[in-house]
Design a protein around this motif. Sequence first.
Motif, short mmCIF file in Angstrom:
data_model
loop_
_atom_site.label_atom_id
_atom_site.label_comp_id
_atom_site.label_asym_id
_atom_site.label_seq_id
_atom_site.Cartn_x
_atom_site.Cartn_y
_atom_site.Cartn_z
N VAL A 7 3.32 -26.47 24.64
CA VAL A 7 2.78 -27.71 25.21
C VAL A 7 1.68 -28.25 24.31
CG1 VAL A 7 1.35 -28.61 27.11
CG2 VAL A 7 3.32 -27.17 27.62
N LEU A 8 1.70 -29.56 24.09
CA LEU A 8 0.63 -30.25 23.36
C LEU A 8 0.09 -31.36 24.23
CD1 LEU A 8 -1.04 -31.08 20.85
CD2 LEU A 8 0.95 -32.44 20.11
N VAL A 9 -1.25 -31.41 24.37
CA VAL A 9 -1.89 -32.48 25.15
C VAL A 9 -2.97 -33.12 24.28
CG1 VAL A 9 -3.19 -33.10 27.21
CG2 VAL A 9 -1.47 -31.29 27.33
N THR A 10 -2.79 -34.42 24.00
CA THR A 10 -3.78 -35.20 23.26
C THR A 10 -4.39 -36.24 24.21
OG1 THR A 10 -2.25 -36.95 22.57
CG2 THR A 10 -2.33 -34.96 21.20
N ARG A 11 -5.31 -37.04 23.69
CA ARG A 11 -5.85 -38.12 24.53
C ARG A 11 -4.80 -39.15 24.87
NH1 ARG A 11 -11.42 -40.23 22.04
NH2 ARG A 11 -10.96 -41.90 23.51
N GLU A 12 -3.80 -39.24 24.02
CA GLU A 12 -2.73 -40.20 24.25
C GLU A 12 -1.86 -39.81 25.44
OE1 GLU A 12 1.10 -41.59 21.64
OE2 GLU A 12 -0.80 -41.44 20.56
N ASP A 13 -1.93 -38.54 25.84
CA ASP A 13 -1.04 -38.02 26.88
C ASP A 13 -1.62 -38.11 28.29
OD1 ASP A 13 1.04 -37.13 25.08
OD2 ASP A 13 -0.37 -35.59 24.43
N THR A 33 -9.59 -32.93 32.36
CA THR A 33 -8.31 -33.58 32.67
C THR A 33 -7.20 -33.03 31.79
OG1 THR A 33 -9.48 -35.60 33.32
CG2 THR A 33 -7.14 -35.81 32.86
N GLN A 34 -7.49 -32.83 30.52
CA GLN A 34 -6.48 -32.29 29.60
C GLN A 34 -6.08 -30.88 29.98
OE1 GLN A 34 -8.47 -32.93 25.75
NE2 GLN A 34 -6.87 -34.44 25.29
N PHE A 35 -7.04 -30.05 30.33
CA PHE A 35 -6.74 -28.67 30.70
C PHE A 35 -5.89 -28.63 31.97
CE2 PHE A 35 -10.86 -27.06 28.48
CZ PHE A 35 -10.23 -27.15 27.25
N LYS A 36 -6.20 -29.49 32.92
CA LYS A 36 -5.40 -29.56 34.15
C LYS A 36 -3.96 -29.94 33.83
CE LYS A 36 -9.09 -30.73 37.44
NZ LYS A 36 -9.63 -31.80 38.32
N LYS A 37 -3.80 -30.90 32.93
CA LYS A 37 -2.45 -31.34 32.57
C LYS A 37 -1.69 -30.22 31.85
CE LYS A 37 0.20 -34.98 30.26
NZ LYS A 37 0.91 -35.43 31.47
N ARG A 92 -8.20 -35.57 19.95
CA ARG A 92 -7.64 -36.61 19.08
C ARG A 92 -6.80 -37.60 19.89
NH1 ARG A 92 -5.67 -34.69 14.18
NH2 ARG A 92 -6.78 -32.84 13.48
N LYS A 93 -6.77 -38.84 19.43
CA LYS A 93 -6.04 -39.88 20.15
C LYS A 93 -4.55 -39.90 19.79
CE LYS A 93 -9.92 -43.12 20.60
NZ LYS A 93 -10.39 -44.49 20.26
N ARG A 94 -4.22 -39.70 18.54
CA ARG A 94 -2.85 -39.91 18.06
C ARG A 94 -2.01 -38.65 18.12
NH1 ARG A 94 -3.94 -43.67 12.68
NH2 ARG A 94 -4.88 -45.44 13.78
N ARG A 95 -1.12 -38.60 19.08
CA ARG A 95 -0.26 -37.44 19.25
C ARG A 95 0.61 -37.21 18.02
NH1 ARG A 95 1.99 -34.45 23.50
NH2 ARG A 95 4.00 -33.53 22.93
N MET A 96 1.14 -38.29 17.44
CA MET A 96 2.04 -38.17 16.30
C MET A 96 1.37 -37.43 15.15
SD MET A 96 3.95 -41.15 14.07
CE MET A 96 4.73 -41.82 15.54
N LEU A 97 0.10 -37.70 14.90
CA LEU A 97 -0.60 -37.05 13.81
C LEU A 97 -0.75 -35.55 14.06
CD1 LEU A 97 -2.14 -37.15 11.15
CD2 LEU A 97 -4.19 -37.82 12.43
#
Length: 246
Positions: A152-158, A178-182, A131-136
């Motif tokens: 920890v939360l990682v979205t596309r926005e992050d 990339t998300q998993f690495k982060k 998902r793009k929107r972290r706030m949601l």
Amino acid sequence: MVKLISVKAQNVNEDASVKVEAVIFDWDGTLIDLDGRELYCINKALASVGSPIISVQRFVEGYYLYPYKEVGARNLIRKILGEKETAEKAIETHGNEFWQTSHLIKLQEKAFIILKALKSKGISLAVTTLRKRRMLVEQEIQYLQINRFVDVLVTREDIEFQPRTEPSLSFIEELRTTQFKKALTMLQKQPSKTIIVGDSWWDIRAAKRVRAITAWVRTGFGAYNDFGGEQPDITLNNLEELLKHI
């Protein structure tokens, strides 16, 4: 007693057992059941342009059954409507409805119990989502009352990985990697001591690319497709089975 998983990992003897220190969960389809919300929003979008609404069966066929070709509500709406301008109007309506309907999601069966049990064992937990929107997503986590479990939360926005066009399936695999690495960096955990749990083939492939322990769960996409050919380290019929491996 903590159960140990035997895995092959860098700097670890092949026959040694590794104690799991972290679990990274996919969000949609893995920790949460999104189907009711997606069907509601898709039908709202179709109705907004005068198109007949679809049944649960049509939703499943269009949303889940072609995971190596096309995925997501946008592709389904475009496939149903055909005409580009009309489809884009409907997609905009879908996005607006989706933003306002967090109350329609629900946790997968026993997910709350599993998260609580993992935290009680001292396991660090992360959620990653396309998902793009972290706030949601933050709102959803709070609504479901699991914010105290998620470290920890990682979205596309992050992450700095934003395409200008609609992402392809190969792009999704790169994005997940990339998300998993982060998430691993933020958790400060080694991949060899981390289980990544997801319902789709791209979760499995990306988890392998970061050299984590891969767990495929038969929910979400996994409920309608057999991704055993992706050779995950662990196959779960449901989330509850995860506790047997930690």
